[in-house]
Design a protein around this motif. Structure first.
Motif, PDB file in Angstrom:
ATOM      1  N   ALA A  61     -86.708 -31.354 -42.299  1.00  0.00           N
ATOM      2  CA  ALA A  61     -86.915 -33.313 -41.939  1.00  0.00           C
ATOM      3  C   ALA A  61     -87.050 -33.301 -42.710  1.00  0.00           C
ATOM      4  CB  ALA A  61     -88.530 -32.844 -41.064  1.00  0.00           C
ATOM      5  N   VAL A  62     -86.235 -34.576 -42.577  1.00  0.00           N
ATOM      6  CA  VAL A  62     -85.947 -35.809 -44.149  1.00  0.00           C
ATOM      7  C   VAL A  62     -86.841 -36.817 -43.343  1.00  0.00           C
ATOM      8  CG1 VAL A  62     -84.491 -36.632 -45.124  1.00  0.00           C
ATOM      9  CG2 VAL A  62     -83.981 -34.204 -44.469  1.00  0.00           C
ATOM     10  N   GLY A  63     -87.298 -37.961 -44.434  1.00  0.00           N
ATOM     11  CA  GLY A  63     -87.975 -38.877 -44.001  1.00  0.00           C
ATOM     12  C   GLY A  63     -88.785 -39.232 -45.222  1.00  0.00           C
ATOM     13  N   ARG A  64     -89.709 -40.073 -44.265  1.00  0.00           N
ATOM     14  CA  ARG A  64     -90.489 -41.140 -45.744  1.00  0.00           C
ATOM     15  C   ARG A  64     -92.040 -40.205 -45.046  1.00  0.00           C
ATOM     16  NH1 ARG A  64     -90.265 -45.796 -43.247  1.00  0.00           N
ATOM     17  NH2 ARG A  64     -92.376 -45.935 -41.974  1.00  0.00           N
ATOM     18  N   SER A  65     -92.481 -39.473 -44.275  1.00  0.00           N
ATOM     19  CA  SER A  65     -93.910 -39.258 -44.131  1.00  0.00           C
ATOM     20  C   SER A  65     -93.887 -37.952 -44.512  1.00  0.00           C
ATOM     21  CB  SER A  65     -93.566 -38.522 -41.803  1.00  0.00           C
ATOM     22  OG  SER A  65     -94.471 -37.922 -41.988  1.00  0.00           O
ATOM     23  N   THR A  66     -94.781 -37.561 -45.226  1.00  0.00           N
ATOM     24  CA  THR A  66     -95.496 -36.638 -45.812  1.00  0.00           C
ATOM     25  C   THR A  66     -94.986 -35.072 -44.802  1.00  0.00           C
ATOM     26  OG1 THR A  66     -97.732 -37.316 -44.779  1.00  0.00           O
ATOM     27  CG2 THR A  66     -97.216 -37.871 -47.379  1.00  0.00           C
ATOM     28  N   ALA A  67     -95.103 -35.493 -43.795  1.00  0.00           N
ATOM     29  CA  ALA A  67     -95.439 -34.603 -43.169  1.00  0.00           C
ATOM     30  C   ALA A  67     -93.949 -33.391 -43.037  1.00  0.00           C
ATOM     31  CB  ALA A  67     -95.355 -34.382 -41.485  1.00  0.00           C
TER      32      ALA A  67
END
Length: 134
Positions: A61-67
């Motif tokens: 997963a790629v994104g701004r969330s730390t998850a």
């Protein structure tokens, strides 16, 4: 009638576990027989900083969330912006309905897109170079 029920009941004690074992053997054989080769290890290199981010999972997963597996700290990147996945024929990138979209080599993708070694990926304002390690 009661004798028939007793016969069916006692037979099912042996038949059902045997059927279960056969299903388990068939599934195990299937998993062992149809192995597919991995398209290779890969990573992303952030173009501004040169930071190397290895893609360690089958789906990243790629994104701004730390998850996310690849965290991009920029407000132009959605919390869960997209997914880079390893498939049988290679690596793909999928947009998860982000606001700013995903660009591969300057073109916005509309659906799942196959990645090639050296492709440039843009998630919002963040740019990465995709690399396959042989």
């Amino acid at each position: 009638m009661e004798d028939l029920f007793d016969v069916i009941s006692s037979a099912s004690r042996y038949v059902l576990p045997a059927v279960g074992v056969l299903i388990l053997v068939f599934c195990s054989y299937s998993l062992l027989k149809y192995k597919f080769s991995s398209p290779g290890e890969a990573g992303l290199v952030e173009t501004k900083t040169g930071e190397v981010i290895p893609l360690t999972h089958w789906e990243n997963a790629v994104g701004r969330s730390t998850a996310c597996d690849v965290v991009a700290q920029d407000m132009s990147v959605s919390r869960f912006h997209g997914v880079i996945a390893r498939r049988r024929k290679g690596w793909t990138v999928i947009d998860t309905y982000s606001k700013t979209g995903i660009f591969v080599n300057g073109r916005r993708i509309e659906s799942k897109t196959i990645l090639e070694n050296g492709d440039t990926l843009s998630f919002g304002k963040i740019k990465y170079k995709f690399q396959i390690y042989v």
